[in-house]
Scaffold this active site. Sequence first.
Site, short mmCIF file in Angstrom:
data_model
loop_
_atom_site.label_atom_id
_atom_site.label_comp_id
_atom_site.label_asym_id
_atom_site.label_seq_id
_atom_site.Cartn_x
_atom_site.Cartn_y
_atom_site.Cartn_z
N GLU A 189 -5.12 3.36 -8.32
CA GLU A 189 -6.07 4.28 -7.69
C GLU A 189 -6.14 5.48 -8.63
O GLU A 189 -5.21 6.27 -8.72
CB GLU A 189 -5.57 4.68 -6.30
CG GLU A 189 -6.59 5.44 -5.51
CD GLU A 189 -6.12 5.71 -4.09
OE1 GLU A 189 -6.26 6.87 -3.67
OE2 GLU A 189 -5.64 4.78 -3.43
N HIS A 222 0.76 10.32 -3.27
CA HIS A 222 -0.33 10.12 -2.31
C HIS A 222 -1.11 11.43 -2.25
O HIS A 222 -0.64 12.42 -1.70
CB HIS A 222 0.26 9.74 -0.96
CG HIS A 222 -0.75 9.27 0.03
ND1 HIS A 222 -1.69 8.32 -0.26
CD2 HIS A 222 -0.98 9.64 1.31
CE1 HIS A 222 -2.45 8.10 0.80
NE2 HIS A 222 -2.04 8.90 1.77
N ASP A 225 -0.96 5.18 -7.32
CA ASP A 225 -1.91 6.24 -7.01
C ASP A 225 -1.76 7.34 -8.07
O ASP A 225 -0.84 8.15 -8.00
CB ASP A 225 -1.59 6.76 -5.61
CG ASP A 225 -2.73 7.49 -4.95
OD1 ASP A 225 -3.74 7.76 -5.61
OD2 ASP A 225 -2.59 7.82 -3.76
N GLU A 252 0.45 -0.74 -5.36
CA GLU A 252 -0.49 0.35 -5.55
C GLU A 252 0.16 1.44 -6.39
O GLU A 252 1.33 1.80 -6.17
CB GLU A 252 -0.93 0.94 -4.21
CG GLU A 252 -1.93 2.07 -4.39
CD GLU A 252 -2.34 2.72 -3.08
OE1 GLU A 252 -3.52 3.03 -2.94
OE2 GLU A 252 -1.47 2.91 -2.21
N HIS A 264 0.87 -1.19 0.00
CA HIS A 264 0.00 0.00 0.00
C HIS A 264 0.90 1.23 0.00
O HIS A 264 1.94 1.25 0.67
CB HIS A 264 -0.90 -0.02 1.24
CG HIS A 264 -1.83 1.14 1.31
ND1 HIS A 264 -2.86 1.31 0.43
CD2 HIS A 264 -1.88 2.19 2.16
CE1 HIS A 264 -3.52 2.41 0.73
NE2 HIS A 264 -2.94 2.97 1.78
N ASN A 265 0.51 2.27 -0.75
CA ASN A 265 1.36 3.47 -0.88
C ASN A 265 2.78 3.07 -1.29
O ASN A 265 3.76 3.55 -0.72
CB ASN A 265 1.36 4.28 0.41
CG ASN A 265 0.04 4.92 0.70
OD1 ASN A 265 -0.77 5.16 -0.20
ND2 ASN A 265 -0.23 5.19 1.96
#
Length: 154
Positions: free
Chosen positions: A104, A70, A57, A55, A25-26
Amino acid sequence: FNPLHCQVHQDMEQPLCNYFIASSHNTSLSGDQLLSQSRVDMYARVLQGGCRCVEVDCWDGPDGEPVVHHGYTLTSKILFRDVAETINKYAFVKNEFPVILSIENHCSIQQQKKIAQYLKDIFGDKLDLSSVSTGDPSQLPSPQSLKGKILVKV
């Protein structure tokens, strides 16, 4: 070293949903999720460490170039293209099982189209363009059948 461990068989023929998948994540962040630097080498690090889901983003960037960071924080921005090239380079260095890009998406249609073109151009035949049209997870392909493939989930 226990020689019996050489005989362990991992059944990778089941539907993808039957497995736990090492995820990040991130992924782009080198530190905290509010102020740290986004770095492409973080993707290389996690992929070589066994992670199979990263991920990405995505946000609209300047000059029509999508960026990864982020959102709504003070983290730095990196080009989506550079992230995709790094993933392409390191995805299968240590592990041939599929890599899932968890995108994302916060981009305009114009920059989404650019992302799609980068995915096709950079990953080429590695990009799995098949779609699963059934709601039945038992119909998903197996990790074995997806070796060397990049999957996209949005």
